[in-house]
Design an enzyme around this catalytic site. Sequence first.
Site, short mmCIF file in Angstrom:
data_model
loop_
_atom_site.label_atom_id
_atom_site.label_comp_id
_atom_site.label_asym_id
_atom_site.label_seq_id
_atom_site.Cartn_x
_atom_site.Cartn_y
_atom_site.Cartn_z
N ASP A 14 -10.32 58.29 53.60
CA ASP A 14 -10.68 56.86 53.70
C ASP A 14 -12.09 56.56 53.19
O ASP A 14 -12.74 55.63 53.67
CB ASP A 14 -10.54 56.36 55.16
N LYS A 17 -11.52 55.89 48.04
CA LYS A 17 -11.02 56.48 46.78
C LYS A 17 -10.23 55.46 45.98
O LYS A 17 -10.35 55.37 44.76
CB LYS A 17 -10.13 57.70 47.08
N GLY A 18 -9.39 54.67 46.69
CA GLY A 18 -8.52 53.70 46.01
C GLY A 18 -9.32 52.73 45.18
O GLY A 18 -9.03 52.50 44.00
N GLY A 41 -3.50 56.18 52.39
CA GLY A 41 -3.51 54.71 52.28
C GLY A 41 -4.74 54.36 51.48
O GLY A 41 -5.85 54.45 51.98
N HIS A 42 -4.55 54.03 50.21
CA HIS A 42 -5.68 53.77 49.31
C HIS A 42 -5.72 52.27 49.00
O HIS A 42 -4.81 51.75 48.36
CB HIS A 42 -5.54 54.59 48.03
N GLN A 220 -6.48 62.12 51.12
CA GLN A 220 -7.23 62.68 52.25
C GLN A 220 -8.65 63.06 51.76
O GLN A 220 -9.18 62.39 50.91
CB GLN A 220 -6.51 63.88 52.89
N ARG A 303 -10.72 53.75 63.44
CA ARG A 303 -11.30 55.02 62.99
C ARG A 303 -12.50 55.36 63.85
O ARG A 303 -13.25 54.48 64.26
CB ARG A 303 -11.73 54.91 61.53
N LYS A 329 -19.56 51.81 50.48
CA LYS A 329 -19.84 51.11 51.74
C LYS A 329 -21.32 51.14 52.14
O LYS A 329 -21.64 51.08 53.32
CB LYS A 329 -18.94 51.66 52.86
N LEU A 330 -22.20 51.23 51.14
CA LEU A 330 -23.62 51.16 51.44
C LEU A 330 -23.94 49.83 52.11
O LEU A 330 -24.77 49.75 53.02
CB LEU A 330 -24.43 51.30 50.14
P1 GDP Z 1 -9.20 55.57 50.67
O1 GDP Z 1 -8.12 56.11 51.52
O2 GDP Z 1 -10.26 56.59 50.39
O3 GDP Z 1 -8.73 54.89 49.42
O4 GDP Z 1 -9.94 54.44 51.55
P2 GDP Z 1 -9.21 53.29 52.41
O5 GDP Z 1 -8.62 52.29 51.49
O6 GDP Z 1 -8.32 53.91 53.43
O7 GDP Z 1 -10.44 52.71 53.22
C1 GDP Z 1 -11.56 52.19 52.57
C2 GDP Z 1 -11.76 50.74 53.04
O8 GDP Z 1 -13.04 50.29 52.65
C3 GDP Z 1 -10.79 49.75 52.39
O9 GDP Z 1 -10.55 48.72 53.31
C4 GDP Z 1 -11.56 49.24 51.18
O10 GDP Z 1 -11.14 47.95 50.77
C5 GDP Z 1 -12.97 49.20 51.74
N1 GDP Z 1 -14.04 49.45 50.78
C6 GDP Z 1 -14.06 50.29 49.71
N2 GDP Z 1 -15.29 50.33 49.15
C7 GDP Z 1 -16.06 49.50 49.88
C8 GDP Z 1 -17.46 49.13 49.83
O11 GDP Z 1 -18.23 49.60 49.00
N3 GDP Z 1 -17.91 48.27 50.79
C9 GDP Z 1 -17.10 47.75 51.75
N4 GDP Z 1 -17.62 46.93 52.64
N5 GDP Z 1 -15.78 48.07 51.82
C10 GDP Z 1 -15.29 48.94 50.92
P1 IMO Z 2 -6.38 58.82 52.66
O1 IMO Z 2 -5.78 59.40 51.40
C1 IMO Z 2 -7.73 59.68 56.71
C2 IMO Z 2 -5.45 62.69 58.93
C3 IMO Z 2 -4.66 62.23 60.15
C4 IMO Z 2 -4.74 63.46 61.01
C5 IMO Z 2 -4.64 64.60 59.98
C6 IMO Z 2 -3.24 65.15 59.80
O2 IMO Z 2 -6.07 57.40 52.90
O3 IMO Z 2 -7.83 59.15 52.71
P2 IMO Z 2 -1.07 64.23 58.57
O4 IMO Z 2 -0.25 62.98 58.80
O5 IMO Z 2 -1.62 64.35 57.19
O6 IMO Z 2 -0.36 65.48 59.01
O7 IMO Z 2 -2.32 64.10 59.58
O8 IMO Z 2 -5.08 64.05 58.75
N1 IMO Z 2 -5.14 61.97 57.67
C7 IMO Z 2 -5.95 61.07 57.10
N2 IMO Z 2 -7.14 60.56 57.53
N3 IMO Z 2 -7.22 59.32 55.51
C8 IMO Z 2 -6.07 59.85 55.05
O9 IMO Z 2 -5.61 59.63 53.81
C9 IMO Z 2 -5.35 60.73 55.89
N4 IMO Z 2 -4.19 61.41 55.77
C10 IMO Z 2 -4.08 62.16 56.87
O10 IMO Z 2 -5.26 61.10 60.75
O11 IMO Z 2 -6.00 63.56 61.61
MG MG Z 3 -7.12 55.69 53.31
#
Ligand code: GDP
Ligand code: IMO
Ligand code: MG
Length: 426
Positions: A14, A17-18, A41-42, A220, A303, A329-330
């Site tokens: 999280d 990356k997305g 979840g990206h 991840q 989280r 997210k600075l």
């Molecule tokens: P990923 O799994 O690595 O793709 O990250 P997620 O999408 O699960 O979580 C990142 C969250 O932060 C999402 O809600 C994005 O829209 C948000 N996000 C990404 N970059 C930034 C940033 O630079 N600043 C802020 N405030 N939000 C961000």
């Molecule tokens: P993205 O790609 C954050 C965590 C789960 C749990 C552990 C094992 O969005 O960054 P699993 O279902 O994979 O067997 O769970 O890994 N986890 C993540 N945490 N971002 C993810 O994906 C995750 N995918 C799995 O919360 O601690």
């Molecule tokens: Mg994610």
Amino acid sequence: MPKKLVILGAQWGDEGKGKIVDLLSENFDVSVRYQGGSNAGHTVVINGVKYVMHLLPTGILHPHNIGVIAQGMVVDLKALKEEIEDIEAKGNKILHKLYISDRAHVVMPYHKLLDKLFEKKNGVGTTLRGIGPSYMFKFMRKGIRVADLFDQKVFEKKVEENIEFVKNIAEKVFGEKFEIDTRYIEEEVVKPFEFLKDRIIDTAKFLRENSKSVIFEGAQGTLLDIDMGTYPFVTSSNSSALGLANGTGLSPKYFKDACIYGVAKAYLTRVGGGPFPTEIHGEEAEKLREKGGEYGATTGRPRRVGWLDLVALKHAVEVNALDGIILTKLDVLDGYPEIKVCVAYEYEGKIYKDFPASLEVLENCKPVYETLPGWSGSTKGLTDISKLPANARKYLEFIENYIGVPIVMLSTGPQRHEYVFLREII
Ligand code: GDP
Ligand code: IMO
Ligand code: MG
């Protein structure tokens, strides 16, 4: 831009990356997911429209970009069909430019059931998407691969064997009655397969024979890697760069000229159980969670939050041989009078600067902090580096000095245009 670029998580997932892959993949012809499954979840925000990518590589959202679901993934076919349909309903046609590996493993409904049962005992806090059990079946050599679905007899025989095995575990180990209606398998697996069938190929061969530019999107993060992460509180795949070769089916030689960048948040989060030395609690945590919108993109779970951990980040730099960091997210740290950064762990009188393998140490160590001054100006949506507040710049320099690689890009908001390059990505 390099012809082969890898973007992966440098923390516990999280990291954003997305958003980053969306931005960078515009420059690439092909984008590849190579491990994990719908546990990911990206999030991407394009012109105010939010997409959450679970199984599809994010780059596929660009009209010219071909998407690949490579062999190291475990694929929930129904979830994939729905994800495609959701995106297409927003007016973006993608099915015709997606390739799915015939060697990828299929997440079966009984894997999700086992995930739930195992969670009762293990408390890893998984996403319950059946990821661990799917990989378990793969390594037991009992998994069902996408290719098996082309032969009804082979598929049915394997399912029958699997169901018998799952029934035994459910009833004998967990004392739970287990029954599965084969019509359910038809709905969850066979029908979605029919929908996706034409898109299934040998993706490793496709990538080998394709001289175009390719972006690889990790799911991840490095600290969730099955070998290099906080085992057993990890996911069940190699989510660091170690997963690239087996996840794509490409020789390590293929990646020798690839650039690898790690995405890291300016602070730290994790979902689920496991050690988190710099975790904060109470009101302070609540404030950071709200400000950062730190709720899971896949499960909606709040989280856990904490300060940036440079011991862990340096581990990610070393494990992946990162060329640099992309810091996201600075903006969430705007307005903090002081910012803490962990520079070592202390456990039983010993100082650790290398990320320890021992769960005992990770769970019971005390973080050693440096406290840096915060900044009063806003970095939200910042695109002009000359406007970066002086103390924010000092924060970045402190991180770079510690980890030994540059921060090449900053993300300053969730939207596509909210970023600034500090160095060229080469
Ligand atoms: P990923 O799994 O690595 O793709 O990250 P997620 O999408 O699960 O979580 C990142 C969250 O932060 C999402 O809600 C994005 O829209 C948000 N996000 C990404 N970059 C930034 C940033 O630079 N600043 C802020 N405030 N939000 C961000
Ligand atoms: P993205 O790609 C954050 C965590 C789960 C749990 C552990 C094992 O969005 O960054 P699993 O279902 O994979 O067997 O769970 O890994 N986890 C993540 N945490 N971002 C993810 O994906 C995750 N995918 C799995 O919360 O601690
Ligand atoms: Mg994610």
